[in-house]
Design an enzyme around this catalytic site. Structure first.
Site, short mmCIF file in Angstrom:
data_model
loop_
_atom_site.label_atom_id
_atom_site.label_comp_id
_atom_site.label_asym_id
_atom_site.label_seq_id
_atom_site.Cartn_x
_atom_site.Cartn_y
_atom_site.Cartn_z
N CYS A 89 -20.02 -5.33 -4.26
CA CYS A 89 -19.01 -4.62 -3.93
C CYS A 89 -17.70 -4.77 -4.77
O CYS A 89 -17.30 -5.97 -5.06
CB CYS A 89 -18.88 -4.44 -2.48
SG CYS A 89 -17.38 -3.75 -1.59
N CYS A 92 -13.40 -6.63 -2.83
CA CYS A 92 -13.00 -7.76 -2.49
C CYS A 92 -12.86 -8.75 -3.83
O CYS A 92 -13.94 -8.50 -4.70
CB CYS A 92 -13.63 -8.61 -1.41
SG CYS A 92 -13.30 -7.94 0.10
N CYS A 166 -18.47 -4.12 6.91
CA CYS A 166 -17.12 -4.56 5.96
C CYS A 166 -16.60 -5.64 6.70
O CYS A 166 -15.70 -5.35 7.80
CB CYS A 166 -16.24 -3.70 5.26
SG CYS A 166 -14.85 -4.39 4.46
N GLN A 240 0.65 0.57 7.40
CA GLN A 240 0.27 -0.64 6.78
C GLN A 240 -1.16 -0.85 7.38
O GLN A 240 -1.48 -0.85 8.75
CB GLN A 240 1.20 -1.72 7.19
CG GLN A 240 2.54 -1.80 6.62
CD GLN A 240 2.56 -1.89 4.97
OE1 GLN A 240 1.61 -2.45 4.58
NE2 GLN A 240 3.38 -1.61 4.44
N TYR A 269 11.32 6.44 0.04
CA TYR A 269 9.81 6.13 0.30
C TYR A 269 9.59 5.78 1.74
O TYR A 269 8.90 4.91 2.38
CB TYR A 269 9.06 5.31 -0.60
CG TYR A 269 9.45 5.34 -1.87
CD1 TYR A 269 8.97 6.25 -3.05
CD2 TYR A 269 10.58 4.62 -2.54
CE1 TYR A 269 9.37 6.25 -4.29
CE2 TYR A 269 11.12 4.91 -3.79
CZ TYR A 269 10.37 5.67 -4.84
OH TYR A 269 10.77 5.66 -6.15
N GLU A 293 11.32 10.73 2.02
CA GLU A 293 9.99 10.70 1.92
C GLU A 293 9.24 12.09 1.33
O GLU A 293 9.60 13.18 1.68
CB GLU A 293 9.38 10.42 3.26
CG GLU A 293 7.89 10.72 3.30
CD GLU A 293 7.10 9.79 2.60
OE1 GLU A 293 6.15 10.16 1.93
OE2 GLU A 293 7.45 8.45 2.33
N ASP A 337 10.47 1.25 -0.39
CA ASP A 337 9.13 0.78 -0.33
C ASP A 337 8.29 1.69 -1.40
O ASP A 337 7.31 2.72 -0.52
CB ASP A 337 8.62 0.93 1.01
CG ASP A 337 7.07 0.29 1.37
OD1 ASP A 337 6.71 -0.26 0.39
OD2 ASP A 337 6.77 0.59 2.69
N CYS A 364 3.70 -3.87 -3.38
CA CYS A 364 2.34 -4.45 -3.11
C CYS A 364 1.70 -4.71 -4.25
O CYS A 364 0.58 -4.69 -4.53
CB CYS A 364 1.63 -3.11 -2.29
SG CYS A 364 1.39 -1.51 -3.16
#
Length: 410
Positions: A89, A92, A166, A240, A269, A293, A337, A364
């Site tokens: 997969c 990860c 998962c 989130q 954002y 937004e 963000d 992120c």
């Protein structure tokens, strides 16, 4: 023949060097760089080359460990097992590393990106969020293979690896999806909310490429609890994914923003209003908050969520378009963000032109963060603080919240 090497399929024994941004480590073989996944710094591994464009580097997966690093552990997910080779997969990156090792690797990546891209030498420590390494993910997108089986795509591939479970996703959110058959080639989005409701939406590709979405389970409206408030939003909208992230990030952003009472704050954002709510409480009824937004549905949800805060104004549009409005009141503080690619030069320069005392940047992606921070530094700001969180355990992703202050303020 172009004379360039093609090592695809070759097995290379390499000594693994430092971690790099993107979920792999750097090794060298016969003068070329080899980006090796499923390895750790300091290990000696046998790596199978999976991609080779013939240039100065190629990509490979570790298929055998000759000398293991102290932080190596057995992956908890069978789809991450080294014995599967390329049939692993792609979701990860670090299941073979202990939690402490994962955070050390991410800390090194954030620190290196800041120094290399922004020229800022600031050691960053990535902190753990509550809940551990497994069952933290509340939202996921699942692909469907030609046989109708749900699964996840292999790394840098459209190939679907069928899955029964998962382990990083909350059990109630995924097992109902993987236990049934779907239209071949479709995608399925699943979201588990704070009210213990699971929302499943199927996206089918019909003839001509037209996408048809249908609600399979749940109302499609998620109910969340965070920052002392109740939130309603489209289940497939942005929220989130880590169960502890919204509360944690809202608290850190509010602390860093410290918007003055009666002041002006921008929330670019802004999504459904998570950060705007804290800013509104800080500026109070005599201040103002501008939430920007691009998703109209998210703005509708934000208006509903913050209807008790009349000091919040809402703009549906891109940050690039809205910040060009010369009639906007200059803010005391700006919170951003942006999506994974970052805010970019146009937004950063517009924000700096308004000369807010503080900028709080949520990111992120470490490289995008470093690029944006560098732009703010060019615009007269200095990086004061970064808080980093392992909001995506087992993956290479990391969430950072940076505080910048204007250099020329008292």
């Amino acid at each position: 023949m172009n004379g360039k090497p093609d090592w695809t399929g070759r097995l290379l024994e390499v000594e693994v060097g430092p971690v790099a941004h993107g979920g792999h480590c750097v090794a060298r073989y016969e003068g070329r760089v080899v980006f090796v996944r499923h390895a750790l710094p300091g290990e000696v591994v046998v790596a199978e080359v999976t991609e080779d464009g013939g240039g100065g580097f190629c990509r490979a997966d570790a298929v055998e460990v000759r000398t293991a690093a102290p932080g190596r552990v057995a992956p908890p997910c069978p789809l991450a097992d080294m014995a599967r080779g390329r049939d692993r997969c792609g979701g990860c990156d670090w299941q073979h590393a202990s939690g402490e090792t994962q955070r050390e690797l991410k800390s090194a990546v954030v620190t290196e990106q800041l120094k290399r891209i922004a020229g800022i030498d600031l050691p960053v420590r990535v902190r753990e969020l509550p809940g551990g390494l497994l069952r933290w993910r509340t939202r996921a997108r699942v692909a469907v293979d030609r046989g109708g089986r749900a699964g996840f795509r292999a790394h840098r591939s459209h190939r679907v690896v069928p899955a029964e479970d998962c382990p990083i996703t909350v059990a109630e959110a995924i097992q109902d999806v993987t236990s049934r058959r779907w239209r071949p080639g479709s995608e399925v989005e699943v979201a588990a909310d704070s009210a213990d409701q699971v929302h499943v939406t199927a996206h089918d590709r019909r003839r001509g490429g037209r996408r048809v979405s249908r609600q399979v389970r749940g109302s499609g409206v998620a109910h969340e609890e965070a920052a002392g408030r109740t939130w309603e939003l489209a289940a497939q909208g942005f929220w989130q994914v880590h169960v502890a992230a919204a509360d944690t990030f809202a608290a850190v952003v509010s602390r860093m923003a410290a918007a003055p009472e009666g002041g002006v704050a921008w929330d670019l954002y802004g999504g459904v209003g998570l950060f705007a709510a804290g800013l509104a409480e800080q500026v109070g009824p005599t201040g103002s908050v501008l939430l920007v937004e691009s998703s109209r549905r998210a703005v509708e949800d934000a208006v509903s969520n913050l209807r008790d805060l009349p000091q919040v104004e809402f703009r549906a549009g891109t940050a690039e378009d809205v910040v060009r409005d010369e009639g906007l009141p200059s803010p005391d503080v700006v919170v951003l963000d942006p999506p994974r690619k970052g805010a970019g030069r146009e937004v950063a320069e517009a924000v700096c032109a308004h000369r807010p005392s503080r900028i709080v940047h949520v990111a992120c992606d470490p490289a995008a963060l470093a690029r944006d921070v560098g732009l703010f530094v060019e615009g007269g700001y200095r990086l004061v603080e970064i808080e980093a969180f392992d909001a995506f355990p087992m993956t290479h992703h990391v969430e950072c919240i940076a505080l910048l202050e204007r250099v020329d303020q008292p």
